[in-house]
Design a protein around this motif. Structure first.
Motif, PDB file in Angstrom:
ATOM      1  N   SER A 345      -0.117 -27.482 -44.824  1.00 24.67           N
ATOM      2  CA  SER A 345      -1.507 -28.013 -44.710  1.00 24.67           C
ATOM      3  C   SER A 345      -2.603 -27.049 -44.894  1.00 24.67           C
ATOM      4  O   SER A 345      -2.434 -26.012 -44.712  1.00 24.67           O
ATOM      5  N   ILE A 346      -3.774 -27.669 -45.551  1.00 22.03           N
ATOM      6  CA  ILE A 346      -4.998 -26.664 -45.937  1.00 22.03           C
ATOM      7  C   ILE A 346      -6.379 -27.548 -45.252  1.00 22.03           C
ATOM      8  O   ILE A 346      -6.217 -28.628 -45.052  1.00 22.03           O
ATOM      9  N   ARG A 347      -7.274 -26.573 -45.094  1.00 25.14           N
ATOM     10  CA  ARG A 347      -8.402 -27.284 -44.722  1.00 25.14           C
ATOM     11  C   ARG A 347      -9.278 -26.759 -45.707  1.00 25.14           C
ATOM     12  O   ARG A 347      -9.575 -25.470 -46.168  1.00 25.14           O
ATOM     13  N   THR A 348     -10.090 -27.559 -46.682  1.00 28.26           N
ATOM     14  CA  THR A 348     -10.900 -27.282 -47.731  1.00 28.26           C
ATOM     15  C   THR A 348     -12.026 -28.425 -47.811  1.00 28.26           C
ATOM     16  O   THR A 348     -11.856 -29.437 -47.417  1.00 28.26           O
ATOM     17  N   GLY A 349     -13.029 -27.977 -48.502  1.00 26.42           N
ATOM     18  CA  GLY A 349     -14.010 -28.908 -49.042  1.00 26.42           C
ATOM     19  C   GLY A 349     -14.118 -29.660 -50.158  1.00 26.42           C
ATOM     20  O   GLY A 349     -13.622 -29.245 -51.073  1.00 26.42           O
ATOM     21  N   LEU A 350     -14.274 -30.932 -49.960  1.00 30.64           N
ATOM     22  CA  LEU A 350     -13.946 -31.964 -51.032  1.00 30.64           C
ATOM     23  C   LEU A 350     -14.959 -33.183 -51.242  1.00 30.64           C
ATOM     24  O   LEU A 350     -15.541 -33.320 -50.264  1.00 30.64           O
ATOM     25  N   ASN A 351     -15.439 -33.454 -52.157  1.00 24.25           N
ATOM     26  CA  ASN A 351     -15.895 -34.926 -52.432  1.00 24.25           C
ATOM     27  C   ASN A 351     -15.146 -36.031 -52.363  1.00 24.25           C
ATOM     28  O   ASN A 351     -14.464 -36.253 -53.243  1.00 24.25           O
ATOM     29  N   VAL A 352     -15.296 -36.462 -51.135  1.00 24.28           N
ATOM     30  CA  VAL A 352     -14.418 -38.061 -50.804  1.00 24.28           C
ATOM     31  C   VAL A 352     -15.278 -39.022 -50.149  1.00 24.28           C
ATOM     32  O   VAL A 352     -16.423 -38.578 -49.700  1.00 24.28           O
ATOM     33  N   VAL A 353     -14.508 -40.115 -49.994  1.00 26.96           N
ATOM     34  CA  VAL A 353     -15.223 -41.132 -49.501  1.00 26.96           C
ATOM     35  C   VAL A 353     -15.575 -41.082 -47.966  1.00 26.96           C
ATOM     36  O   VAL A 353     -14.663 -40.609 -47.213  1.00 26.96           O
ATOM     37  N   ASN A 354     -16.802 -41.340 -47.377  1.00 29.76           N
ATOM     38  CA  ASN A 354     -17.013 -40.596 -46.085  1.00 29.76           C
ATOM     39  C   ASN A 354     -16.177 -41.400 -45.157  1.00 29.76           C
ATOM     40  O   ASN A 354     -15.684 -40.594 -44.121  1.00 29.76           O
ATOM     41  N   ARG A 355     -15.984 -42.790 -44.877  1.00 32.11           N
ATOM     42  CA  ARG A 355     -15.055 -43.309 -43.937  1.00 32.11           C
ATOM     43  C   ARG A 355     -15.509 -42.824 -42.525  1.00 32.11           C
ATOM     44  O   ARG A 355     -14.701 -42.638 -41.653  1.00 32.11           O
ATOM     45  N   GLY A 356     -16.847 -42.707 -42.252  1.00 32.12           N
ATOM     46  CA  GLY A 356     -17.437 -42.417 -41.039  1.00 32.12           C
ATOM     47  C   GLY A 356     -17.628 -40.952 -40.554  1.00 32.12           C
ATOM     48  O   GLY A 356     -17.741 -40.502 -39.523  1.00 32.12           O
ATOM     49  N   ALA A 357     -17.240 -40.051 -41.539  1.00 32.18           N
ATOM     50  CA  ALA A 357     -17.131 -38.693 -41.062  1.00 32.18           C
ATOM     51  C   ALA A 357     -18.611 -38.089 -40.718  1.00 32.18           C
ATOM     52  O   ALA A 357     -18.692 -37.429 -39.956  1.00 32.18           O
ATOM     53  N   ILE A 358     -19.479 -38.516 -41.715  1.00 35.35           N
ATOM     54  CA  ILE A 358     -20.849 -38.250 -41.303  1.00 35.35           C
ATOM     55  C   ILE A 358     -21.477 -39.662 -40.764  1.00 35.35           C
ATOM     56  O   ILE A 358     -21.671 -40.556 -41.582  1.00 35.35           O
ATOM     57  N   ALA A 359     -22.043 -39.493 -39.561  1.00 37.94           N
ATOM     58  CA  ALA A 359     -22.533 -40.764 -38.951  1.00 37.94           C
ATOM     59  C   ALA A 359     -23.477 -41.483 -39.401  1.00 37.94           C
ATOM     60  O   ALA A 359     -23.808 -42.525 -39.454  1.00 37.94           O
TER      61      ALA A 359
END
Length: 451
Positions: A345-359
């Motif tokens: 498993s990794i933690r990385t910065g990506l451009n993805v659909v928000n789906r509530g991540a940023i309120a």
């Protein structure tokens, strides 16, 4: 496993190849297909990549093709790294921006829109064809403007697509390097948009190590943060994506843009010199000599990246201080593949659909955030509400991106003008109208059907 690189004849392909070959066994890579429509350049770059594979000895087959269907047949992952309109298109964009007195940076503002005008239909066509030929394959888009292209693909119903950018993980990589750690030992909290993102914490064993890093001038000088004055960084108290220079120092950026050759002209000349030299050497017959010429070129190009914007002097002889990750976008894409294939498993910065991540952004907005990736998929890390000091700019540019994506997908001139009026670096109907008309006039192939 088969991997295809669309834009495989581009000058960055050998760097990607180096990283991919190092991970070939972990990924069970059997073939890397370089696909490109440039019949002159693909054989030259293909010869370099073939030599790299020969030296590596991993047994990965390197193939080249100008056929999308051939590249996508049986593929598991596709990386799109193309420049529709070529390097000359970038120069054209910059000169149009200069004519209108606005910033001419290729991913930001007016020129970012011009590039999206060409990139969105190009990448969308690839994504749709990939869905038909290999529907289970993932598409990783590096073509700029990566966030806006990803937004348009999402709006058009493409789901197995992620926008990647090496600058998204700048804080994670730089703090890890400072502490002598693996980047995955650093838990970064990233939020914002592509080329407009912030990292508010970089934790190691639960302790935020970013404040001490930002207090260290020598650390700042050895990273892409050198384009900001230290007091600006400490005022924010965050790692700031280097492209925010074009917002926070717009007067200096415009002054640089008005004088001398544009960045596109510099890159065009560097590329011309490289390709002329590779042809003279005959890369297929003398690959070792050709590779030396290539890496000399790459050293010159990377050393000139945002050199005009430097606010903090680097240590003497630190020619690569601006590189926050030695593998660049290749490292992001390949780590993503490894995780999706079940290698941890990794933690990385990506451009993805928000789906509530940023309120304080819409659920269907494409955003740049930290994500957890493993064999179960890609999950954005919840951010909550953004701090107001950063939120106002992110929300403003996201409004522009929504309009721009719809304008390009719908070929709508009026909406394109509205989009540029909404952008903080334009904010003018008279400017926006002239810019849109000049861009459409310059690219008749892409302007067909616009109204």
């Amino acid at each position: 496993m088969k991997l295809a690189i669309v834009g495989g004849g581009g000058v960055r392909a050998p760097l990607f190849m180096q990283s991919a070959l190092k991970r070939a066994r972990r990924l069970n890579l059997t073939e890397i297909c370089l696909m490109d429509t440039d019949a002159a350049q693909l054989p030259l770059i293909g010869a370099l990549c073939t030599e790299l594979a020969r030296r590596d000895g991993s047994g990965v087959a390197i193939t080249t093709t100008d056929s999308v269907d051939e590249a996508f047949a049986g593929v598991s992952y596709v990386v799109t790294t193309v420049r529709p309109g070529g390097a000359l298109g970038r120069v054209t964009d910059e000169k149009i921006a200069r004519k209108h007195g606005v910033l001419g940076q290729e991913t930001t503002g007016a020129c970012g829109f011009a590039m999206a005008l060409r990139s969105i239909p190009t990448i969308l066509a690839y994504a749709q064809r990939l869905r038909e030929i290999s529907p289970d394959a993932w598409l990783f888009n590096f073509t700029n403007p990566a966030g806006l292209v990803s937004q348009a693909l999402s709006d058009a119903g493409i789901t197995r697509c992620v926008g990647i950018c090496d600058s998204a993980n700048g804080a994670q990589n730089a703090v890890a390097r400072r502490l002598g750690l693996d980047p995955q030992a650093v838990e970064a909290d990233l939020f914002g948009l592509n080329h407009l993102s912030f990292t508010r914490e970089a934790r190691v064993d639960g302790v935020d190590r970013l404040p001490e890093a930002l207090a260290d001038d020598a650390f700042l000088a050895g990273t892409n943060l050198r384009v900001f004055e230290p007091r600006v960084l400490r005022r924010h108290g965050m790692w700031i994506n280097e492209y925010l220079y074009y917002y926070y120092y717009i007067d200096k950026a415009l002054a640089d843009h008005r004088n001398g050759p544009t960045r596109g002209e510099e890159v065009l000349e560097l590329n011309r010199q490289l390709l002329d030299e590779l042809q003279l050497i005959d890369a297929a017959r003398h690959p070792e000599q050709a590779l030396k010429a290539y890496f000399d070129y790459e050293h010159r190009r990377s050393g000139s990246y945002m050199a005009h914007a430097t606010q903090i002097a680097a240590a003497q002889g630190d020619a690569h201080a601006t590189a926050d990750d030695g593998e660049g976008y290749a490292g992001v894409a390949l780590s993503l593949m490894e995780a999706l294939e079940g290698n941890g498993s990794i933690r990385t910065g990506l451009n993805v659909v928000n789906r509530g991540a940023i309120a304080d952004l819409d659920d269907d907005d494409v955003v740049e955030v930290s994500c957890i990736v493993d064999s179960d998929g890609i999950r954005p890390v919840p951010v909550g509400r953004m701090p107001e000091a950063q939120s106002y700019l992110v929300r403003s540019v996201k409004h522009y991106e929504r309009l721009a994506a719809k304008a390009v997908l719908g070929k709508d001139r009026a909406l394109a003008i509205d989009a540029l009026v909404a952008h903080p670096l334009v904010l003018s109907y008279s400017l926006a109208e002239g810019l849109v008309d000049d861009f459409l006039s310059a690219y008749s192939t892409y302007a067909e059907g616009w109204a």
